[in-house]
Design an enzyme around this catalytic site. Structure first.
Site, PDB file in Angstrom:
ATOM      1  N   GLY A  50      27.642  35.521  43.486  1.00 27.09           N
ATOM      2  CA  GLY A  50      28.180  34.347  43.515  1.00 27.09           C
ATOM      3  C   GLY A  50      29.976  35.191  43.252  1.00 27.09           C
ATOM      4  O   GLY A  50      29.856  35.767  43.829  1.00 27.09           O
ATOM      5  N   GLN A  65      38.924  34.213  43.453  1.00 26.70           N
ATOM      6  CA  GLN A  65      38.469  36.439  43.678  1.00 26.70           C
ATOM      7  C   GLN A  65      39.056  36.435  45.182  1.00 26.70           C
ATOM      8  O   GLN A  65      39.410  37.262  45.387  1.00 26.70           O
ATOM      9  CB  GLN A  65      37.343  36.201  43.416  1.00 26.70           C
ATOM     10  CG  GLN A  65      36.764  35.500  41.775  1.00 26.70           C
ATOM     11  CD  GLN A  65      35.534  35.903  42.221  1.00 26.70           C
ATOM     12  OE1 GLN A  65      33.893  35.205  42.523  1.00 26.70           O
ATOM     13  NE2 GLN A  65      35.014  37.834  41.738  1.00 26.70           N
ATOM     14  N   CYS A 102      31.206  41.686  37.825  1.00 23.50           N
ATOM     15  CA  CYS A 102      32.160  40.689  38.232  1.00 23.50           C
ATOM     16  C   CYS A 102      33.055  41.244  39.619  1.00 23.50           C
ATOM     17  O   CYS A 102      33.860  42.450  39.398  1.00 23.50           O
ATOM     18  CB  CYS A 102      33.155  40.226  37.765  1.00 23.50           C
ATOM     19  SG  CYS A 102      33.980  38.816  38.464  1.00 23.50           S
ATOM     20  N   LEU A 103      32.672  40.518  40.714  1.00 19.26           N
ATOM     21  CA  LEU A 103      33.214  41.305  41.765  1.00 19.26           C
ATOM     22  C   LEU A 103      34.812  41.587  41.768  1.00 19.26           C
ATOM     23  O   LEU A 103      35.526  42.390  42.295  1.00 19.26           O
ATOM     24  CB  LEU A 103      32.806  40.362  43.305  1.00 19.26           C
ATOM     25  CG  LEU A 103      31.789  40.478  43.192  1.00 19.26           C
ATOM     26  CD1 LEU A 103      31.410  39.031  44.894  1.00 19.26           C
ATOM     27  CD2 LEU A 103      30.815  41.811  44.349  1.00 19.26           C
ATOM     28  N   HIS A 128      29.087  31.751  34.759  1.00 19.15           N
ATOM     29  CA  HIS A 128      30.380  32.557  35.313  1.00 19.15           C
ATOM     30  C   HIS A 128      31.470  32.252  36.483  1.00 19.15           C
ATOM     31  O   HIS A 128      32.422  32.567  36.554  1.00 19.15           O
ATOM     32  CB  HIS A 128      29.264  33.110  35.443  1.00 19.15           C
ATOM     33  CG  HIS A 128      30.447  34.967  36.343  1.00 19.15           C
ATOM     34  ND1 HIS A 128      30.293  36.160  36.260  1.00 19.15           N
ATOM     35  CD2 HIS A 128      31.121  34.737  37.590  1.00 19.15           C
ATOM     36  CE1 HIS A 128      31.174  37.217  36.467  1.00 19.15           C
ATOM     37  NE2 HIS A 128      31.295  36.442  37.667  1.00 19.15           N
ATOM     38  N   GLU A 129      30.954  31.139  37.733  1.00 19.79           N
ATOM     39  CA  GLU A 129      31.824  31.192  38.850  1.00 19.79           C
ATOM     40  C   GLU A 129      32.502  29.649  38.216  1.00 19.79           C
ATOM     41  O   GLU A 129      33.626  29.418  38.336  1.00 19.79           O
ATOM     42  CB  GLU A 129      31.559  30.091  39.760  1.00 19.79           C
ATOM     43  CG  GLU A 129      29.904  31.637  40.205  1.00 19.79           C
ATOM     44  CD  GLU A 129      30.845  32.973  40.550  1.00 19.79           C
ATOM     45  OE1 GLU A 129      31.669  32.657  40.672  1.00 19.79           O
ATOM     46  OE2 GLU A 129      30.301  33.556  40.597  1.00 19.79           O
ATOM     47  N   HIS A 134      35.641  30.990  36.238  1.00 21.43           N
ATOM     48  CA  HIS A 134      36.522  31.768  37.406  1.00 21.43           C
ATOM     49  C   HIS A 134      37.180  30.791  37.479  1.00 21.43           C
ATOM     50  O   HIS A 134      38.894  30.626  37.807  1.00 21.43           O
ATOM     51  CB  HIS A 134      35.876  32.081  38.692  1.00 21.43           C
ATOM     52  CG  HIS A 134      35.730  33.573  38.219  1.00 21.43           C
ATOM     53  ND1 HIS A 134      36.436  34.869  38.074  1.00 21.43           N
ATOM     54  CD2 HIS A 134      34.340  34.232  38.587  1.00 21.43           C
ATOM     55  CE1 HIS A 134      35.647  35.497  38.290  1.00 21.43           C
ATOM     56  NE2 HIS A 134      34.363  35.234  38.430  1.00 21.43           N
TER      57      HIS A 134
HETATM   58  O1  GNR Z   1      27.277  39.082  41.530  1.00 19.76           O
HETATM   59  C1  GNR Z   1      27.611  39.309  40.439  1.00 19.76           C
HETATM   60  N1  GNR Z   1      26.621  39.252  39.318  1.00 19.76           N
HETATM   61  C2  GNR Z   1      26.633  38.654  38.446  1.00 19.76           C
HETATM   62  C3  GNR Z   1      25.201  39.389  37.901  1.00 19.76           C
HETATM   63  C4  GNR Z   1      25.380  38.934  36.788  1.00 19.76           C
HETATM   64  C5  GNR Z   1      26.069  37.508  36.166  1.00 19.76           C
HETATM   65  C6  GNR Z   1      26.830  36.717  37.341  1.00 19.76           C
HETATM   66  C7  GNR Z   1      26.930  37.728  38.046  1.00 19.76           C
HETATM   67  S1  GNR Z   1      28.189  37.298  39.370  1.00 19.76           S
HETATM   68  C8  GNR Z   1      28.738  38.107  40.394  1.00 19.76           C
HETATM   69  C9  GNR Z   1      29.744  37.881  41.229  1.00 19.76           C
HETATM   70  C10 GNR Z   1      31.163  37.305  41.102  1.00 19.76           C
HETATM   71  O2  GNR Z   1      31.968  38.231  40.129  1.00 19.76           O
HETATM   72  N2  GNR Z   1      31.023  36.216  41.011  1.00 19.76           N
HETATM   73  O3  GNR Z   1      32.365  35.432  40.412  1.00 19.76           O
HETATM   74 NI    NI Z   2      32.873  36.986  38.872  1.00 18.69          NI
END
Ligand code: GNR
Ligand code: NI
Length: 172
Positions: free
Chosen positions: A46, A51, A94-95, A136-137, A140
């Protein structure tokens, strides 16, 4: 298409609330394409526009497994319209917080409404990893990171580690 650098904590932009998209034009579509390329390159499942420093309510996700064909979803102005009482726990990453992982509990199933890359409205039900990833997205887009669900002690520890690292990189 262009690979965009991914912003990491403690950059304050990650705490900002993103603005809805009012018109899907070529520049929005070009941004979506850059986001998909940047997500696959990372690699991640994601990516939210914030980001890469753009405060617009756009996210891309692809939770297909390695042996499955790609399943990109473009989420413009995404909203959770219902969420289950049942919860599930996934180890999230999270990246924007590289190499840090923690278990996070969230609703196990969600129904999502969003526009796609062409501006068409869709609704879908997500469960499993996709449900977690979409939440999660959307977090953000509201300036929320998964570490915000951890105890203050754990969160402060990880933020401090990245702050020190950023300082070292700035001063050499
Ligand atoms: O790559 C990602 N892996 C992930 C693993 C578990 C729950 C959420 C994620 S999202 C993350 C990429 C990211 O930071 N998206 O905002
Ligand atoms: Ni993230």
């Amino acid at each position: 298409m262009t690979l965009r650098p991914i912003i990491t904590i403690p950059d304050p932009v990650l705490k900002q609330v993103s603005e809805p998209i009012t018109e899907i034009d070529g520049s929005v579509q070009a941004l979506v394409d850059d986001m998909l390329q940047t997500m696959y390159d990372a690699p991640g499942i994601g990516l939210a526009a914030v980001q890469i420093g753009i405060l617009k309510r756009i996210a891309v996700v692809d939770c297909a497994k390695e042996d499955e064909k790609p399943a990109p979803k473009v989420l413009i102005n995404p909203e959770i319209i219902s969420a289950s009482e049942e919860t599930s726990v996934y180890q999230e990453g999270c990246l924007s917080i590289p190499e840090f992982y923690e278990d996070i509990e969230r609703p196990a199933q969600v129904r999502v409404r969003h526009l796609d890359r062409d501006g068409t409205e869709h609704e879908f039900d997500a469960d499993g990893l996709l449900a977690t990833c979409v939440q999660h997205e959307i977090d953000h887009l509201n300036g929320v990171l998964f570490i915000d669900y951890l105890s203050r002690l754990k969160r402060d520890r990880v933020v401090k580690k990245f702050s020190k690292q950023a300082k070292r990189e700035a001063t050499g």
